[in-house]
Enzyme design. Sequence first.
Site, short mmCIF file in Angstrom:
data_model
loop_
_atom_site.label_atom_id
_atom_site.label_comp_id
_atom_site.label_asym_id
_atom_site.label_seq_id
_atom_site.Cartn_x
_atom_site.Cartn_y
_atom_site.Cartn_z
N CYS A 282 124.85 -23.08 57.05
CA CYS A 282 124.67 -24.31 57.83
C CYS A 282 124.75 -25.59 56.99
O CYS A 282 124.71 -26.68 57.55
CB CYS A 282 123.35 -24.27 58.58
SG CYS A 282 123.18 -22.77 59.58
N HIS B 236 117.73 -31.96 59.71
CA HIS B 236 118.42 -30.70 60.01
C HIS B 236 117.99 -30.22 61.40
O HIS B 236 118.83 -29.82 62.20
CB HIS B 236 118.10 -29.67 58.94
CG HIS B 236 118.87 -28.40 59.06
ND1 HIS B 236 120.24 -28.37 59.14
CD2 HIS B 236 118.45 -27.10 59.15
CE1 HIS B 236 120.66 -27.11 59.25
NE2 HIS B 236 119.60 -26.33 59.25
N HIS C 64 123.93 -26.48 67.41
CA HIS C 64 124.04 -26.20 65.98
C HIS C 64 125.46 -25.74 65.69
O HIS C 64 125.85 -24.62 66.04
CB HIS C 64 123.04 -25.13 65.57
CG HIS C 64 122.79 -25.06 64.10
ND1 HIS C 64 123.70 -25.53 63.16
CD2 HIS C 64 121.75 -24.59 63.37
CE1 HIS C 64 123.23 -25.36 61.95
NE2 HIS C 64 122.03 -24.79 62.04
N GLU D 134 110.62 -28.54 57.41
CA GLU D 134 111.29 -29.80 57.12
C GLU D 134 110.32 -30.97 57.19
O GLU D 134 110.39 -31.90 56.38
CB GLU D 134 112.46 -30.01 58.09
CG GLU D 134 113.32 -31.21 57.74
CD GLU D 134 114.61 -31.28 58.53
OE1 GLU D 134 115.44 -32.15 58.20
OE2 GLU D 134 114.79 -30.49 59.48
N PHE E 87 120.72 -20.77 55.87
CA PHE E 87 120.50 -19.38 55.49
C PHE E 87 121.18 -19.15 54.14
O PHE E 87 122.25 -19.69 53.87
CB PHE E 87 121.09 -18.43 56.52
CG PHE E 87 120.29 -18.31 57.79
CD1 PHE E 87 119.04 -18.86 57.93
CD2 PHE E 87 120.81 -17.61 58.88
CE1 PHE E 87 118.31 -18.74 59.09
CE2 PHE E 87 120.09 -17.48 60.05
CZ PHE E 87 118.84 -18.05 60.16
N LYS F 162 120.77 -32.17 66.97
CA LYS F 162 121.17 -30.85 67.47
C LYS F 162 120.63 -30.58 68.87
O LYS F 162 121.14 -29.70 69.57
CB LYS F 162 120.70 -29.75 66.52
CG LYS F 162 121.46 -29.69 65.19
CD LYS F 162 120.99 -28.54 64.33
CE LYS F 162 121.75 -28.45 63.01
NZ LYS F 162 121.40 -29.54 62.09
#
Length: 409
Positions: free
Chosen positions: A161, A300, A337, A311, A397, A332
């Site tokens: 991502c 994010h 996403h 975060e 990830f 998002k």
Amino acid sequence: MRRVAVTGIGIVSPLGNNAADVWQQARAGRSGIRRLQTPFAHHLHAAIAATVDCDEALATDTLQSRLRDRFSQLALYAARQAVAGARQPLDGADRARTGVFVGTGMGGTHTMDSGYQTLYGAQSDRINPFTILMGMHNAAAAWIGIEHGLRGPNLTYSTACSSSAVAIGEAWMRVACGQLEVAIAGGAEAPLSPGSMKAWEALRTVATVDADDASASCRPFAKNRSGMVLGEGAAMLVLEPWDRALARGARVFGEVLGYGVSNDASHITRPSVEGQAAAMRAALQSAGLQAQQVDAINAHGTGTLANDSCETAAIRAVFGAHADRVPISATKAMHGHLLGAAGAVECVLALLAMEHGVALPTMHLQQPDPDCDLDYVPNQARDGVAARVMLSNSFAFGGTNAVLALRGG
């Protein structure tokens, strides 16, 4: 290090297929997430996604188009926009010192999925002979280089991502240090194939469908968040030295000030406060900024339980008391996403937000989470935000965290 200007923006996304339309939708808080109407939707527990509506624009029946997976088509669409919007950025440039930098997490998913269906589902050996060429992760960057005759570095980054934030950051470094005259940088993703969507569901990171409004299913930083919603699209930037942009009278959308990257080195899926904070600090150091000089953040903000609280803690660790004075947008909630393309789309939105003096909303945030206690600009855009410097966060990830430091034009 030279200053690096953003002189071209191209975007195709669930919010629209050009920067003006995308801005209007995001400013209004409209969601591109919807229920899927595809033939395989009944196989999904959560048949929702953020889809792109540009099939007519992509439907060119040429030999080359038949060699491209959807993610490559989206990338080319965005790159053409960016180059056109930058008003002949390649004129007079040394094509051996012009580069392409593209991020993608999953590459040609539709092509690979189709091949597996042919081989294992239909029990047929009649695999598309172009499967490898269409499915390989570097196909999108290769096609952009071919179309525009760019003979410099042609590089693809696949760090899940954070892929396109890494691509933009790496391109910035090469332009800033004088290695390149011009770079096209961004990301593309088309992960909405049956196999891909079932695999993401199996990972248990996908949001449940909101019973009252499917478009509100992604709820970053909300107490009742349940996961992310997959999206597709592409965004590309044209980067060039600031002095060159001014000399040729180009419109400057903004400036890439710096780039930070870090690795969690702890868990393949679980984010870490230390890793995210390290990437933000590295971006600040790269840009020569103090934390107090950051006016806003594009988070994010995936809408997953683990990421959003992590975060929040990472932002507090970096900004201290200043964190309470920084508006934070998690877009998002609207565009979903886009995995490897997410960082590029959010970089575009950050630049547009600074241009318009608006903090974009974090939609569907009706239930605040005590563990997510910062200013997330809930549910409505905020006018009159004179943000000159923004961070755009992208975490992934695998543990690769990337943060872009941006200044408005």
